[in-house]
Design an enzyme around this catalytic site. Structure first.
Site, PDB file in Angstrom:
ATOM      1  N   ASN A 150      36.497  46.677  35.447  1.00 28.86           N
ATOM      2  CA  ASN A 150      36.642  45.217  35.400  1.00 28.86           C
ATOM      3  C   ASN A 150      37.814  44.864  34.501  1.00 28.86           C
ATOM      4  O   ASN A 150      38.165  45.625  33.592  1.00 28.86           O
ATOM      5  CB  ASN A 150      35.358  44.615  34.810  1.00 28.86           C
ATOM      6  CG  ASN A 150      35.412  43.102  34.722  1.00 28.86           C
ATOM      7  OD1 ASN A 150      35.857  42.429  35.657  1.00 28.86           O
ATOM      8  ND2 ASN A 150      34.959  42.551  33.600  1.00 28.86           N
ATOM      9  N   HIS A 206      38.872  41.859  31.832  1.00 26.37           N
ATOM     10  CA  HIS A 206      38.272  40.756  31.079  1.00 26.37           C
ATOM     11  C   HIS A 206      39.353  40.135  30.189  1.00 26.37           C
ATOM     12  O   HIS A 206      40.088  40.856  29.507  1.00 26.37           O
ATOM     13  CB  HIS A 206      37.113  41.284  30.220  1.00 26.37           C
ATOM     14  CG  HIS A 206      36.424  40.192  29.471  1.00 26.37           C
ATOM     15  ND1 HIS A 206      35.570  39.292  30.096  1.00 26.37           N
ATOM     16  CD2 HIS A 206      36.469  39.820  28.173  1.00 26.37           C
ATOM     17  CE1 HIS A 206      35.137  38.423  29.200  1.00 26.37           C
ATOM     18  NE2 HIS A 206      35.658  38.717  28.026  1.00 26.37           N
ATOM     19  N   SER A 231      41.478  43.171  28.544  1.00 27.69           N
ATOM     20  CA  SER A 231      40.957  44.541  28.497  1.00 27.69           C
ATOM     21  C   SER A 231      40.547  44.967  29.900  1.00 27.69           C
ATOM     22  O   SER A 231      39.929  44.189  30.622  1.00 27.69           O
ATOM     23  CB  SER A 231      39.693  44.609  27.626  1.00 27.69           C
ATOM     24  OG  SER A 231      39.894  44.010  26.366  1.00 27.69           O
ATOM     25  N   ASP A 288      30.309  43.085  29.804  1.00 27.67           N
ATOM     26  CA  ASP A 288      31.584  43.279  29.097  1.00 27.67           C
ATOM     27  C   ASP A 288      31.459  44.249  27.914  1.00 27.67           C
ATOM     28  O   ASP A 288      32.157  44.113  26.905  1.00 27.67           O
ATOM     29  CB  ASP A 288      32.159  41.930  28.619  1.00 27.67           C
ATOM     30  CG  ASP A 288      32.410  40.983  29.777  1.00 27.67           C
ATOM     31  OD1 ASP A 288      32.752  41.462  30.881  1.00 27.67           O
ATOM     32  OD2 ASP A 288      32.254  39.766  29.606  1.00 27.67           O
TER      33      ASP A 288
HETATM   34  C1  GAR Z   1      41.374  36.562  35.217  1.00 26.29           C
HETATM   35  O1  GAR Z   1      41.931  35.972  34.095  1.00 26.29           O
HETATM   36  C2  GAR Z   1      40.316  37.578  34.822  1.00 26.29           C
HETATM   37  O2  GAR Z   1      40.609  38.267  33.637  1.00 26.29           O
HETATM   38  C3  GAR Z   1      39.115  36.673  34.647  1.00 26.29           C
HETATM   39  O3  GAR Z   1      39.199  35.745  35.689  1.00 26.29           O
HETATM   40  C4  GAR Z   1      40.578  35.543  36.027  1.00 26.29           C
HETATM   41  C5  GAR Z   1      40.713  35.766  37.523  1.00 26.29           C
HETATM   42  O4  GAR Z   1      41.989  35.421  37.962  1.00 26.29           O
HETATM   43  N1  GAR Z   1      37.908  37.412  34.682  1.00 26.29           N
HETATM   44  C6  GAR Z   1      36.804  37.110  34.013  1.00 26.29           C
HETATM   45  O5  GAR Z   1      36.724  36.126  33.301  1.00 26.29           O
HETATM   46  C7  GAR Z   1      35.640  38.063  34.197  1.00 26.29           C
HETATM   47  N2  GAR Z   1      34.569  37.720  33.340  1.00 26.29           N
HETATM   48  P1  GAR Z   1      42.543  35.974  39.345  1.00 26.29           P
HETATM   49  O6  GAR Z   1      41.495  35.613  40.417  1.00 26.29           O
HETATM   50  O7  GAR Z   1      43.805  35.222  39.575  1.00 26.29           O
HETATM   51  O8  GAR Z   1      42.743  37.454  39.238  1.00 26.29           O
END
Ligand code: GAR
Length: 200
Positions: free
Chosen positions: A110, A112, A139, A148
């Protein structure tokens, strides 16, 4: 070296997914994306994936109600049908059950948007700003049963600047996410290939 059949799971715009697809155009990159799955039927990333010629699936979690495992059993069936061996969560906004996590242990990573172990969960950028942190970041980690909490593979950091809002900080971190995820995922995929096939 064979390339690991990879699924990317999304819930939204899929910019990290796009960064992974871009990296995978290099034949030396150790994963072969074979499927993009969204739990939200309208996720923008599904279009991006389809335009890139990838198989896509949308498995709406809503009809499954509180039965998380039933949703995941359906997900697992779709992954098996496409011969998936490894999963990258890229903005996939559902917590996975212990059943699913155990099934995919060591093959499930994942990204995060915080410097774990700081700020698991949501609103990471607002929390970093409120705490007066000088650095924020992202991360890539293995997924374990605690949210997480899994082993960190790699991190990238950026400065928190005066006047930053959660949005301006998120944008700065996101640029790093797009660099970090393909690199850290490649590392995890190579480690998997070594364990599984004994490949160098
Ligand atoms: C990203 O910033 C990712 O790190 C976060 O959601 C966004 C997705 O953007 N993930 C989380 O918060 C997971 N808990 P994207 O759809 O443009 O890749």
């Amino acid at each position: 070296m064979r390339r690991v059949p990879l699924a990317i799971l999304i819930s939204g715009r899929g910019s990290n997914m796009a960064a992974i697809l871009e990296a995978s155009r290099n034949p030396q990159w150790p994963g072969q994306p074979v499927l993009v799955v969204s739990n939200r039927p309208g996720a923008g990333g599904l279009d991006t994936a389809a335009k890139a010629g990838l198989a896509t699936a949308s498995i709406d979690h809503k009809p499954f109600g509180k039965d998380r495992e039933a949703f995941e059993r359906e997900l697992d069936r779709v992954l098996a049908r496409h011969g998936v061996e490894f999963i990258a969560l890229a903005g996939f906004m559902r917590v996975l059950t212990a059943w699913f996590v155990r099934r995919w242990t060591g093959r499930l990573v994942n990204i995060h948007p915080s410097l774990l172990p700081k700020y698991p969960g949501l609103d990471t950028h607002a929390r970093a700003i409120a705490a007066g942190d000088q650095r924020a970041g992202c991360s890539v980690h293995y997924v374990s049963e605690g949210v997480d909490e899994g082993e960190v593979i790699e991190q990238a950091d950026v400065p928190v600047l005066p006047g930053d809002t959660p949005d301006t900080l998120a944008a700065r971190v996101l640029e790093e996410e797009h660099r970090l995820y393909p690199r850290a995922l490649a590392k995890a995929l190579r480690a998997y290939l070594e364990r599984k096939d004994g490949a160098a």
